[in-house]
Design an enzyme around this catalytic site. Sequence first.
Site, short mmCIF file in Angstrom:
data_model
loop_
_atom_site.label_atom_id
_atom_site.label_comp_id
_atom_site.label_asym_id
_atom_site.label_seq_id
_atom_site.Cartn_x
_atom_site.Cartn_y
_atom_site.Cartn_z
N LYS B 80 4.64 -2.66 -7.82
CA LYS B 80 4.08 -4.00 -7.54
C LYS B 80 5.08 -5.08 -7.96
CE LYS B 80 -0.22 -6.64 -8.24
NZ LYS B 80 -1.49 -6.71 -8.99
N SER B 155 -5.49 -7.81 -6.07
CA SER B 155 -4.19 -8.32 -5.64
C SER B 155 -3.19 -7.24 -5.26
CB SER B 155 -3.60 -9.18 -6.76
OG SER B 155 -3.30 -8.37 -7.90
N SER B 179 -7.71 -5.65 -9.78
CA SER B 179 -6.61 -5.63 -8.81
C SER B 179 -5.95 -4.27 -8.60
CB SER B 179 -5.54 -6.65 -9.21
OG SER B 179 -5.98 -7.95 -8.96
#
Lengths: 99, 506
Positions: B80, B155, B179
């Site tokens: 990420k 997210s 997330s």
Amino acid sequence: MPSISRDEVAHLARLARLAVTEDELDLFAGQLDVILQSVARVGEVASQDVPPTSHAVPLTNVFREDVVRPGLTQQQALSGAPAAEDGRFRVPRILGEEQ
Amino acid sequence: MSDLIRQTAAELAAKIAAREVSSVEVTQAHLDRITAVDPAVHAFLHVDAEGALAAARKVDEDIAQGHVASPLAGVPLALKDVLTTQDMPTTCGSKMLEGWVPPYDATVTRRLREAGVIILGKTNMDEFAMGSSTENSAYGPTRNPWDLDRIPGGSGGGSSAALAAFEAPLAIGTDTGGSIRQPGAVTGTVGVKPTYGGVSRYGLVAFSSSLDQAGPCARTVLDAALLHEVIAGHDPLDSTSIDQPVPAVVAAARAGAAGDLSGVKVGVVREFRGEGYQPGVVAAFDTAVDQLRKLGAEVVEVSCPSFTLALPAYYLIAPSECSSNLARFDAMRYGLRVGEGDAALSAEQVMSLTREAGFGPEVKRRVILGTYALSAGYYDAYYGSAQKVRTLISRDFAAAYEQVDVLVAPTTPTTAFPIGERVGDPMQMYLADLCTIPSNLAGNAAMSVPCGLSEEDGLPVGFQIMAPALADDRMYRVAAAYEVARDAAAGGALIHRVPELEASAR
């Protein structure tokens, strides 16, 4: 009855150093009002005698031996700088005309 | 489609270690897959083919000399874009950090490299991890491989989509309000939020420091456990890192896979069903609970009344912390600067213009909301009350864990929604985190494991398992047992029912 006005949002944006546009003020004032009305439910517990929790785990100071460790070099520290000069961060003027 | 990309991380690692296949071959197969499908999926913001292949060659050389760095050596991973990498940009999905190459690696990044895990690239995300759909990325949305017109969660939608599109067998996410787990739920993948403090936050660009936690994402429970043990553990560079042994999650996942849950007490959270929950989600959840019973678990209903206040408390606490954390983006030391060279502009004006240009609407909304909640006159009513709610939620968990070993609930109330459906209505978007937030506020461990497809739309549903702090192993045991039973009942792994993506011509 809105809980937050357009003028308040403009004031908060100034405090937060956001040069928001007039259109954004219109948009955000409405949206923030909806959000605030939804989250106001936390007020149900306001009068209860409950200790606040700021962190999931108890925070304690963490110490280490005071010995030199490698850190960033000057070049590394400046590598992402928008502007640098003489090995330092170059920034816009920090005082206004009248100061 | 190459057979290599369909395999689990555990299978790939075993074959690489036995030199049946090289890490270079495995890495190249995934890079080829990314080239073929990522124009349609857009899971990645940056792909480092050369760096990945160089790291893979190193692993192959080490293995040839008898050195296997870890149980995941040579396996590719999608990272990420909120964790710093010295050799790749770290943008957090924001224009504010476009092209920024950090001068240091996050501890998670360092541990991955030391374990011989191959970092393919950086995955798309909602800007600074604020969102539930990845539509808040400044670089365009990621698409859900189950239906390209739908969101992959957020997210960490880039990480979840990369797994479901077979672009990587492993990924790293971060979970502040869900997330990792919510993207896992809507893409039919496994997502784990470890106990707060279990994985170092050093080099994790801060959104809400008291809630942020990095964790493993994978297509199987065992793969997630293997990755968990690679990234977890005490780090002197993070003052909130827990200085205790990492829970034995791999052993727990292997034990669970034997399929016996007798003696395990499971609590179903009463508050997380009813209005707003998609019927197909509730049905899939109930079927999974029945499955746990058949595996020998004792199932009871547990009430956690304060959980209904978790969402409002979160949307005060997280914006408050973010308004403070994001003050660092001041256009002075790194990142974007607007108005450079205009001598008439003061530093403060440059700062305001830069933040206006560099932040997207959701970040601005949350910064303004947090500034408001922390203002004198509102502090007690909003932030102060939210902190009290946080205490009540921890007490609900503590009371529940006196009765049961783990709690379960749907991960998110609905399946993946269409791209664009909720962007204009922030409060609707926030509801996607309804069931995941309590574990962030209390800091305990929680994970999402796929529990079939919803009958209305054929999209994946997530089953959330919550365990006490530092008892991460418990949820892995339950999840692994359930996963085996689920696949046996369905006649194969759920993830292999994802539609075949058409490789786009270059």
